[in-house]
Design a protein around this motif. Structure first.
Motif, short mmCIF file in Angstrom:
data_model
loop_
_atom_site.label_atom_id
_atom_site.label_comp_id
_atom_site.label_asym_id
_atom_site.label_seq_id
_atom_site.Cartn_x
_atom_site.Cartn_y
_atom_site.Cartn_z
N VAL A 252 0.82 -1.22 0.00
CA VAL A 252 0.00 0.00 0.00
C VAL A 252 0.85 1.26 0.00
N ALA A 253 2.14 1.16 0.23
CA ALA A 253 3.03 2.32 0.29
C ALA A 253 4.39 1.89 -0.25
N GLY A 254 5.36 2.75 -0.17
CA GLY A 254 6.70 2.38 -0.63
C GLY A 254 6.67 1.88 -2.05
N PRO A 255 7.10 0.64 -2.29
CA PRO A 255 7.14 0.16 -3.68
C PRO A 255 5.76 -0.08 -4.28
N LYS A 256 4.73 -0.24 -3.44
CA LYS A 256 3.38 -0.61 -3.89
C LYS A 256 3.43 -1.87 -4.75
N LEU A 257 4.28 -2.77 -4.32
CA LEU A 257 4.51 -4.07 -4.94
C LEU A 257 4.81 -5.05 -3.82
N PRO A 258 4.87 -6.36 -4.12
CA PRO A 258 5.23 -7.31 -3.06
C PRO A 258 6.62 -7.10 -2.49
N GLY A 259 7.49 -6.42 -3.24
CA GLY A 259 8.84 -6.18 -2.75
C GLY A 259 9.54 -5.15 -3.62
N TYR A 260 10.80 -4.89 -3.28
CA TYR A 260 11.61 -3.94 -4.04
C TYR A 260 12.26 -4.67 -5.21
N PRO A 611 -3.60 -7.86 1.37
CA PRO A 611 -2.54 -6.92 1.74
C PRO A 611 -2.99 -5.50 2.01
N ALA A 612 -4.12 -5.08 1.45
CA ALA A 612 -4.55 -3.70 1.65
C ALA A 612 -5.58 -3.57 2.78
N ALA A 613 -5.91 -4.67 3.45
CA ALA A 613 -7.00 -4.66 4.42
C ALA A 613 -6.49 -4.90 5.83
N VAL A 614 -7.25 -4.41 6.80
CA VAL A 614 -7.03 -4.70 8.21
C VAL A 614 -8.01 -5.80 8.61
N ALA A 615 -7.53 -6.83 9.24
CA ALA A 615 -8.37 -7.97 9.60
C ALA A 615 -9.32 -7.61 10.74
N ALA A 616 -10.38 -8.39 10.84
CA ALA A 616 -11.33 -8.25 11.94
C ALA A 616 -11.22 -9.45 12.85
N SER A 617 -11.41 -9.21 14.15
CA SER A 617 -11.42 -10.28 15.14
C SER A 617 -12.64 -11.17 14.95
N PHE A 703 5.03 4.15 17.05
CA PHE A 703 4.89 4.35 15.61
C PHE A 703 3.43 4.19 15.21
N VAL A 704 3.09 4.64 14.01
CA VAL A 704 1.77 4.39 13.44
C VAL A 704 1.95 3.76 12.06
N GLY A 705 0.91 3.04 11.63
CA GLY A 705 0.94 2.47 10.29
C GLY A 705 0.66 0.99 10.27
N PRO A 706 0.81 0.35 9.09
CA PRO A 706 0.42 -1.06 8.90
C PRO A 706 1.52 -2.05 9.25
N TYR A 707 1.11 -3.15 9.87
CA TYR A 707 2.00 -4.26 10.20
C TYR A 707 1.27 -5.57 9.88
N VAL A 708 1.93 -6.71 10.14
CA VAL A 708 1.31 -8.01 9.90
C VAL A 708 1.55 -8.96 11.06
N GLY A 709 0.74 -9.98 11.12
CA GLY A 709 0.96 -11.15 11.94
C GLY A 709 0.83 -12.36 11.03
N HIS A 710 1.61 -13.42 11.29
CA HIS A 710 1.59 -14.55 10.36
C HIS A 710 2.22 -15.78 11.01
N CYS A 711 1.94 -16.92 10.41
CA CYS A 711 2.61 -18.15 10.81
C CYS A 711 4.03 -18.12 10.27
N HIS A 712 5.00 -18.53 11.12
CA HIS A 712 6.39 -18.55 10.66
C HIS A 712 6.82 -19.93 10.17
N ASN A 713 5.87 -20.87 10.04
CA ASN A 713 6.09 -21.96 9.10
C ASN A 713 5.90 -21.29 7.74
N LEU A 714 6.98 -21.01 7.04
CA LEU A 714 6.92 -20.11 5.91
C LEU A 714 6.12 -20.67 4.74
N ALA A 715 5.95 -21.99 4.69
CA ALA A 715 5.05 -22.55 3.68
C ALA A 715 3.62 -22.15 3.97
N HIS A 716 3.27 -22.01 5.24
CA HIS A 716 1.93 -21.55 5.60
C HIS A 716 1.77 -20.06 5.31
#
Length: 729
Positions: A252-260, A611-617, A703-716
């Motif tokens: 959503v910011a910076g490269p506006k791509l999955p990566g640089y 990637p552009a959304a905030v999850a709901a509980s 700080f303010v802004g977007p972050y993530v949470g995820h499984c660190h079994n990277l295949a997941h």
């Protein structure tokens, strides 16, 4: 190619599988039938009216992947290669970076090569001086895991044929030298450079993408981000979103791509400042790794791993000098280039890999969708014999059968008769380890020579007569120093977790002194045949025959030792006395497997990562489903649930550490669950056994802004088990 890039039929692979998740198997086939329908009909997986006549698992096998892995060739002379001990990276002199065309700085447009971002908090805002500057290039290079000759073997442990670089067959029983594997490496090495950091001394790292350059004319094989992009995350730095390297920000910011992309750079600013400016929030061991959406696992497996120990010089508490402060093992040398090294303080990065046998078919959805056209998959690749084999889309997760430490398989370290500090990191895609210190009279025997086959060959060697001979003294977890040291006979190490221990090599646990030439093996006793979970460990059906030596210590000469094991280390930040009143309105996130599979196989609250959304509980006891948005400076309880199914999930939340307050409905603030002793410390990763529920308390500061949470079994993670959250002003 982006995550929504077109397939050969004009439909993005993630979009295609969203259709499947939303509309069932019929919708997926409607989208895919132009390329998959004839093949499914031929194999009897279509009904006469064109509907699926297969389970989702069978469908996945036919459409997207083959759940089959090669057996790596046997390393014939293990424990001969010295353990690589990384040296600290030198900073860039100010006279050099000031002359760069686009020098780093606090102004608008000075955060990346796109000139569209600004650092949210320059060090002057917290009273610190300008950052030390480092330069790291992301390069296409090679890496060798061993200098030993190898013997190609099959899954029964018998000698088998192999292939040369042109694909020519070589007879069974022929000993070979492994070809180097192709890597994407920070500064071209694996692991990448080590930055020895200090609280109070900010660091700015310019990561520059040179993956489009191929000076060695290397075959890139069929893994790694197909557009050669990268996104670096300092795990788990207290860092603003633009420097955090998370996909929620990147899209959503910076490269506006999955990566640089190649030829781009990004200046990641690491303040080395504790959350809330609270000394109790200081940590001691970070690492940095790639976080490119959909290809984190493949980029990490391809080599994008770096080390970042962080010291605390305040009052000399933990600055790498065993003569002051806590007096933890370490003899510091300040280098003329501005870096420093610490002797007897050694990071150990564990990583398992699997090498190609030249005959296993490469096939998963990334191949079917033509993300790696040069590979011409599905296909066998005899020309890749002996190089790293990777499968993007395994059903459970990816595990290797060769265990490496700091990039070397079965290394040896000569240690002095004194205390050492070891910083353990699990940099594997999915594998969990359990370590013990063992002696062995007979020494390692190959699993093949002992008659083992199949998954039992993983790790390649065993010490059948291995006996525990020493204990660890744990001093830190992934959230930094513990309140007090803890003696451990063994400990588990989950993906991305760190644990720090002191080992005293002067005597055995029974009090007998060691002597020069004695050998001690760091031994893995957790059997994990696939990425789903372990089959055997000390706390779950221990297998006394599974003792896999990973690192060989050889006792050397005496050496001066001014270190101590202190009675106390660092106090924990306090929990509010009324934290239980917050339970009613907690946020709840459930990790589970999807029903159709594919790119959305792994879900959070029943939804794939957007990637552009905030999850709901999920609906909480108060009857609400709040968004995962927290006010800056706030604290809250979040619950992470494992829906079961026999999978374990190492779940990571970016930006701040947490305290576990409840596990499976039990208050653990006064005593940890026996299976998860780190629950009493600060952590950045929630270890979830099957069906477990964990409630954590954490802050959202600075700080303010977007972050993530995820499984660190990277295949997941790469298959949608990630959610976006944010901090608001």
């Amino acid at each position: 190619m982006s995550e929504e890039s077109a397939t050969s039929n004009g439909l993005g692979r993630r979009a295609l599988l969203r259709l499947g998740a939303a509309g069932g198997a019929g919708a997926a086939l409607a989208a895919a039938q132009t390329w998959a329908g004839p093949m499914l009909a031929q194999r009897g997986l279509l009904s006469p009216d064109g509907a699926f006549a297969a389970t989702s698992t069978a469908l996945g096998d036919e459409l997207f992947y083959i759940e089959k892995y090669p057996t790596s060739p046997l390393i014939l002379t293990p424990f001969r290669d010295a353990l690589p001990i990384p040296k600290a990276l030198a900073p860039v002199p100010k006279s050099v970076y000031s002359a760069w065309k686009n020098p780093p700085g606090p102004g608008p447009g000075q955060q990346n090569s796109l000139r569209n971002e600004q650092h949210q908090m320059w060090p002057s805002k917290v009273g610190y001086r300008d950052p030390i500057v480092y330069k790291i290039d992301v390069l296409l290079r090679t890496h060798s895991f061993t200098t030993s000759q190898v013997l190609p073997i099959d899954s029964d442990g018998n000698p088998t044929r192999s292939y040369d670089s042109s694909g020519r067959r070589i007879a069974a029983g022929t000993k070979r030298t492994l070809p180097p594997s192709t890597i994407y490496g920070f500064n071209g090495t694996f692991p990448g450079p080590m930055i020895n950091a200090e609280y109070g001394r900010p660091a700015l790292v310019r990561f520059a993408n040179h993956l489009d350059e191929n000076p060695l004319n290397l075959d890139r094989q069929d893994f790694g981000s197909p557009d050669w992009s990268f996104l670096t995350h300092l795990h788990n730095g207290h860092t603003a979103p633009e420097s955090d390297g998370n996909p929620h920000y990147s899209m959503v910011a910076g490269p506006k791509l999955p990566g640089y992309l190649p030829k781009m750079f990004v200046d990641n600013l690491y303040l080395n400042w504790p959350a809330g400016n609270d000394d109790r929030e200081k940590q001691s061991f970070f690492w940095f790794h790639d976080h490119r959406m959909d290809h984190t696992g493949s980029n990490v497996y391809k080599g994008m791993v770096g080390l970042y120990p962080i010291y605390d010089p305040k009052y000399g508490m933990d600055m790498g000098d065993e003569r002051q402060g806590l007096r933890l093992p370490g003899v510091r040398t300040n280098n003329p280039d501005g870096s420093f090294d610490v002797k007897y303080d050694i990071p150990l990065a564990f990583y398992d890999c699997r090498l190609d046998d030249g005959e296993t078919v490469h096939k998963d959805i990334h191949d079917v969708q033509k993300e790696f056209p040069a590979a011409k998959n599905p296909a066998e690749h005899p020309e890749w014999w002996g190089k790293t084999f990777y499968k993007h889309f395994p059903n459970h997760g990816f595990v290797g059968d060769i265990f490496t430490v700091n990039g070397t398989a079965s290394p040896v370290l000569e240690v002095k008769r004194r205390k050492y500090r070891f910083r353990f990191l699990d940099a594997s895609v999915s594998r969990i380890y359990e370590f013990k210190l063992m002696s062995s009279t007979q020494g390692p025997k190959s699993s093949a020579s002992l008659g083992y086959q199949g998954d039992e060959l993983e790790g390649q060697y065993r010490i059948p007569d291995g006996q525990q001979c020493m204990q660890f003294t744990q001093i830190a977890s992934d959230g930094g120093l513990l309140p007090v040291p803890i003696k451990r006979d063994s400990f588990e190490l989950w993906p991305a977790k760190r644990r720090e221990v002191i080992v005293d090599f002067t005597r055995y646990q029974d009090g007998t002194p060691t002597t020069k030439g004695d050998v001690v093996y760091l031994t893995n006793v957790m059997k994990m045949p696939n990425g789903r979970m372990w089959s055997n460990s000390s706390r779950f059906l221990p297998d006394p025959k599974y003792r896999v030596p990973v690192l060989k210590f050889v006792i050397g000469d005496d050496a001066p030792d001014d270190s101590r094991i202190p009675a106390a280390l660092r106090p924990l930040p306090p929990l509010p006395s009324n934290w239980q009143t917050m339970l009613h309105n907690r946020l709840i996130f459930e990790v589970k497997r999807g029903t159709l599979g594919g790119e959305t196989e792994w879900l959070i609250n029943g939804k794939p990562f957007e990637p552009a959304a905030v999850a709901a509980s999920l609906r909480n006891p108060a009857g609400r489903t709040p968004l995962a948005q927290q006010r800056k400076g706030s604290f809250n309880l979040w619950e992470i649930r494992n829906s079961g199914g026999g999978w374990v999930h190492p779940f990571h939340l970016h930006m701040e550490e947490h305290r576990t307050v409840m596990r499976n409905g039990r208050d653990v603030t006064r005593g940890a669950d026996s299976g998860h002793p780190d629950d009493v410390s600060k952590e950045d990763l929630v270890a979830l056994d099957p069906g477990e529920s964990v409630i954590i308390y954490r802050g959202f500061r600075d700080f303010v802004g977007p972050y993530v949470g995820h499984c660190h079994n990277l295949a997941h993670e790469d298959h949608a088990m990630m959610f976006g959250w944010s901090i608001t002003p």
